[in-house]
Design an enzyme around this catalytic site. Structure first.
Site, PDB file in Angstrom:
ATOM      1  N   ASP A 108      -5.125 -10.262 -15.583  1.00 53.31           N
ATOM      2  CA  ASP A 108      -6.190 -11.246 -15.462  1.00 53.31           C
ATOM      3  C   ASP A 108      -7.300 -10.888 -16.447  1.00 53.31           C
ATOM      4  OD1 ASP A 108      -7.650 -13.396 -13.979  1.00 53.31           O
ATOM      5  OD2 ASP A 108      -6.231 -12.846 -12.393  1.00 53.31           O
ATOM      6  N   ASP A 132       0.845  -1.200   0.000  1.00 51.86           N
ATOM      7  CA  ASP A 132       0.000   0.000   0.000  1.00 51.86           C
ATOM      8  C   ASP A 132       0.880   1.249   0.000  1.00 51.86           C
ATOM      9  OD1 ASP A 132      -1.919   1.931   0.387  1.00 51.86           O
ATOM     10  OD2 ASP A 132      -2.149   1.513   2.537  1.00 51.86           O
ATOM     11  N   HIS A 147      -3.749 -17.127  -5.186  1.00 46.69           N
ATOM     12  CA  HIS A 147      -4.593 -16.337  -4.281  1.00 46.69           C
ATOM     13  C   HIS A 147      -5.834 -17.094  -3.791  1.00 46.69           C
ATOM     14  CE1 HIS A 147      -6.394 -16.142  -8.165  1.00 46.69           C
ATOM     15  NE2 HIS A 147      -7.503 -15.653  -7.649  1.00 46.69           N
ATOM     16  N   ASP A 148      -6.039 -18.310  -4.296  1.00 47.65           N
ATOM     17  CA  ASP A 148      -7.187 -19.120  -3.864  1.00 47.65           C
ATOM     18  C   ASP A 148      -6.769 -20.269  -2.955  1.00 47.65           C
ATOM     19  OD1 ASP A 148      -8.948 -17.655  -5.507  1.00 47.65           O
ATOM     20  OD2 ASP A 148      -8.615 -18.999  -7.213  1.00 47.65           O
ATOM     21  N   ASP A 192      -9.289 -16.304 -16.335  1.00 46.43           N
ATOM     22  CA  ASP A 192     -10.086 -16.837 -15.236  1.00 46.43           C
ATOM     23  C   ASP A 192     -11.111 -17.861 -15.741  1.00 46.43           C
ATOM     24  OD1 ASP A 192     -10.630 -16.355 -12.321  1.00 46.43           O
ATOM     25  OD2 ASP A 192     -12.633 -15.919 -13.069  1.00 46.43           O
ATOM     26  N   GLU A 226      -7.058 -20.686 -16.620  1.00 48.47           N
ATOM     27  CA  GLU A 226      -7.378 -21.348 -15.339  1.00 48.47           C
ATOM     28  C   GLU A 226      -8.481 -22.366 -15.630  1.00 48.47           C
ATOM     29  OE1 GLU A 226      -8.946 -20.492 -10.833  1.00 48.47           O
ATOM     30  OE2 GLU A 226      -9.933 -19.672 -12.588  1.00 48.47           O
TER      31      GLU A 226
HETATM   32  O1  TEU Z   1     -11.307 -19.295  -9.388  1.00 48.36           O
HETATM   33  C1  TEU Z   1     -12.080 -20.312  -9.945  1.00 48.36           C
HETATM   34  C2  TEU Z   1     -12.374 -21.421  -9.094  1.00 48.36           C
HETATM   35  O2  TEU Z   1     -12.568 -22.519  -9.574  1.00 48.36           O
HETATM   36  C3  TEU Z   1     -12.433 -21.164  -7.653  1.00 48.36           C
HETATM   37  O3  TEU Z   1     -13.722 -21.022  -7.217  1.00 48.36           O
HETATM   38  C4  TEU Z   1     -11.749 -22.238  -6.973  1.00 48.36           C
HETATM   39  O4  TEU Z   1     -12.541 -23.373  -6.907  1.00 48.36           O
HETATM   40  C5  TEU Z   1     -11.357 -21.825  -5.605  1.00 48.36           C
HETATM   41  O5  TEU Z   1     -11.171 -20.470  -5.511  1.00 48.36           O
HETATM   42  C6  TEU Z   1     -10.052 -22.509  -5.278  1.00 48.36           C
HETATM   43  O6  TEU Z   1     -10.016 -22.892  -4.002  1.00 48.36           O
HETATM   44  C7  TEU Z   1     -11.240 -18.100 -10.077  1.00 48.36           C
HETATM   45  C8  TEU Z   1     -10.424 -17.099  -9.320  1.00 48.36           C
HETATM   46  O7  TEU Z   1      -9.112 -17.555  -9.184  1.00 48.36           O
HETATM   47  C9  TEU Z   1     -11.094 -16.834  -8.000  1.00 48.36           C
HETATM   48  O8  TEU Z   1     -10.337 -15.973  -7.191  1.00 48.36           O
HETATM   49  C10 TEU Z   1     -12.441 -16.233  -8.289  1.00 48.36           C
HETATM   50  O9  TEU Z   1     -13.143 -16.076  -7.085  1.00 48.36           O
HETATM   51  C11 TEU Z   1     -13.254 -17.099  -9.240  1.00 48.36           C
HETATM   52  O10 TEU Z   1     -12.514 -17.555 -10.362  1.00 48.36           O
HETATM   53  C12 TEU Z   1     -14.410 -16.314  -9.807  1.00 48.36           C
HETATM   54  O11 TEU Z   1     -13.962 -15.350 -10.700  1.00 48.36           O
HETATM   55 CA    CA Z   2      -3.534   2.145  -1.189  1.00 46.62          CA
END
Ligand code: TEU
Ligand code: CA
Length: 561
Positions: free
Chosen positions: A103, A26, A332-333, A205, A260
């Site tokens: 993305d 930030d 990030h997931d 995505d 993805e």
């Molecule tokens: O993720 C797709 C997806 O399959 C996710 O729901 C996945 O099952 C989970 O996040 C993994 O543990 C993508 C993006 O990476 C995610 O951040 C988004 O929330 C999602 O698409 C919707 O755009």
């Molecule tokens: Ca900021």
């Protein structure tokens, strides 16, 4: 086919560093990471050696899903900065030999996107058919039994027009109707808009979900997975759309594209990434991140190294010369790599993080590093459901409680798997809030930043950061680059549940990678001649590999005869 027959591309030896902008750095004290904050850290990424940055979405968005719900494809969210900031980022990155991959989220938009606002305004609006609208069944219920990743049902009724719209994700993420050529043209136009600015490519995505069958049949209910996946993932339509996208957009630029793609097999992987099919450079497959849990039902399973090895080597072998792999531990997931697959105890955190990095970075394919992985950031402990931010954590919690799981057990599950672990701010130094912000961070930092932070890692030549730097140098260096990038892959001892050992081989050179996944000392035998030890996460030279003593989480790379 020999290596010579695979046409070389710039992204074959690339190493990608993923930034989740909200949590990265930030610059103005509002508690939210931003684009100027990324620019401040470019030298850090350059020193690490990554030469591509994948930016999670920075577009205009109501942030229901932290930017994966886009309301303006050609605008930057004000909390992240301005278009001028992005252009400056591209310029500054380019000066350092770094490409920026953005993305591309086009399975769905935000429900606040002007396209959707028009579409839902009336049944005869010209954009009605840009989204997927269906009449209720006779009894008023949903058009079919499909589920959503983030909600119990994939359909939400719009009271005004009396029809349901489809959303595979949250109800604030309506799915675009890719069957409509106007939608596809609008997406392609937008892609040109960004690529012309000099982007290095796109991470796409859930791109394998854009093709929906025209008859919207009911799903078969399997034991796992979001109901409906067999209809809307990896079907023929997806491949048609991608080939059209390639023809109309991608072939005009020399870019990296990574799709993805949950629910994919290696055969799907070849369809997407074989160069002659003109679809994508590579995909993210999900098999290995599904080993230790059934995500949709929020059920934990035990991690099994034998299974992990089987999955990874199958992808390595099946795509060899027939496509291209991406390899990743985290994003990030996903939870934090070291907490999930290694050990985040003070004793073994550093050594096991180096071991995991070694195993991954010696594979073929393009490696992805998720921000903070290079310093061994760990999962954070969350005490109750209020402390979680992510909409998926809340959905999974609800599901678990409904099926009778206790609050404590549900919180424990989320402490293993919540996406929030990855979204806790990056730990830069020992200042307040880990130097991430001078204000109040949007998600509290992990208290362990006092020991685990980037400043410490950069200054300590024995750190995980410097180990990753060496791994990247091996991939991109003269001596071993060819074998690391293009060599073939042979898994050794598939049934060994404690040690991951494999050989990479090309032309004259062969590398043997051996990694102990346990906290015990083990003994193994390898009948190869040793030319030299290339990298080792312990200081002292390994004993003979004919009678090799492997220390806890030890990982060594050996140049063999
Ligand atoms: O993720 C797709 C997806 O399959 C996710 O729901 C996945 O099952 C989970 O996040 C993994 O543990 C993508 C993006 O990476 C995610 O951040 C988004 O929330 C999602 O698409 C919707 O755009
Ligand atoms: Ca900021």
């Amino acid at each position: 086919m020999s290596t010579e027959q695979l046409e070389k591309r710039w992204w074959h030896d690339a190493v990608v560093y993923q930034i989740y902008p909200r949590s990265f750095n930030d610059s103005n004290g509002d508690g939210i990471g931003d684009i100027p904050g990324i620019i401040e850290k470019l030298d850090y990424i350059q020193t690490l050696g990554a030469n591509v940055i994948w930016l999670s979405p920075v577009y205009k968005s109501p942030m229901d899903d932290n930017g994966y719900d886009i309301s303006g494809y050609r605008e930057i969210a004000p909390e992240f900065g301005t278009m001028a900031d992005i252009e400056k980022l591209l310029f500054e990155a380019d000066k350092r030999g770094i490409k920026i991959v953005m993305d591309l989220v086009v399975n769905h938009t935000s429900d606040e996107h002007p396209w959707f606002l028009e579409s839902k305004s009336s049944r005869d609006n010209p954009k009605r058919d840009w989204y997927i609208w269906k009449d209720p069944k006779q009894d008023g219920s949903e058009p079919n039994n499909w589920e959503s990743f983030f909600k119990p049902k994939a359909w939400t009724l719009d009271e005004t027009t009396g029809q349901y719209y489809l959303h595979l994700f949250s109800n604030k993420q309506p799915d675009l109707n890719w069957a409509n050529p106007e939608v596809r043209e609008a997406v392609y136009d937008m892609m040109h808009f960004w690529l012309k600015k000099g982007l290095g490519g796109f991470r796409m995505d859930v791109i394998n979900m854009i093709g929906k069958p025209s008859d919207y049949p009911d799903a078969t209910i399997f034991d796992s997975g979001v109901a409906g996946w067999e209809h809307w993932s990896n079907n023929l339509l997806v491949h048609q759309y991608l080939r059209e996208m390639h023809d109309k957009v991608l072939r005009h630029y020399d870019v990296l594209t990574v799709g993805e793609t949950p629910f994919t097999t290696t055969l799907d992987g070849r369809y997407y990434s074989h160069p002659e099919r003109n679809e994508l450079s590579m995909i993210f497959q999900f098999e290995h991140v599904g080993i230790d849990r059934e995500e949709h039902n929020a059920v934990k399973k035990d991690f099994d190294l034998v299974q992990y090895k089987e999955i990874m080597s199958r992808w390595q072998e099946d795509l060899y010369q027939r496509g291209w792999n991406s390899v990743y531990w985290s994003n990030h997931d996903q939870p934090r790599t070291v907490s999930r697959y290694g050990s985040d105890s003070p004793e073994y955190r550093i050594i096991s993080a180096k071991m995991l990095g070694t195993v991954l970075h010696m594979m073929s394919g393009t490696p992805y590093i998720y921000q903070g992985e290079e310093i061994g950031m760990t999962n954070k402990h969350f005490n109750n459901i209020e402390e979680f931010n992510d909409l998926m954590a809340k959905f999974h919690y609800q599901k678990m409680i409904e099926r009778g799981v206790s609050n404590d057990d549900a919180i424990e599950f989320l402490n293993y798997f919540s996406r929030d672990h990855a979204r806790v701010p990056v730990q830069w130094d020992t200042k307040d809030h880990a130097g991430f912000t001078t204000g109040t961070p949007w998600l509290p930092v992990n208290e362990n930043y006092v020991e685990i932070n980037a400043e410490q890692a950069v200054n300590d030549e024995d750190s995980i950061y410097h180990h990753y730097r060496q791994l990247i140098q091996l991939r991109q260096g003269e001596e071993y680059g060819d074998v690391v990038v293009y060599g073939n892959h042979t898994l050794l001892d598939p049934q060994d549940g404690e040690v991951y050992a494999y050989i990479r081989s090309s032309g004259e050179k062969s590398l043997l990678i051996i990694a102990n996944f346990t906290d015990s000392t083990l003994q193994r035998t390898y009948q190869y001649g040793v030319k030299q030890v290339v990298l080792n996460n312990y200081d002292d030279a390994p004993s003979s590999i004919h009678e090799l003593v492997l220390k806890p989480y030890q990982a060594i790379i050996i140049d063999i005869e």
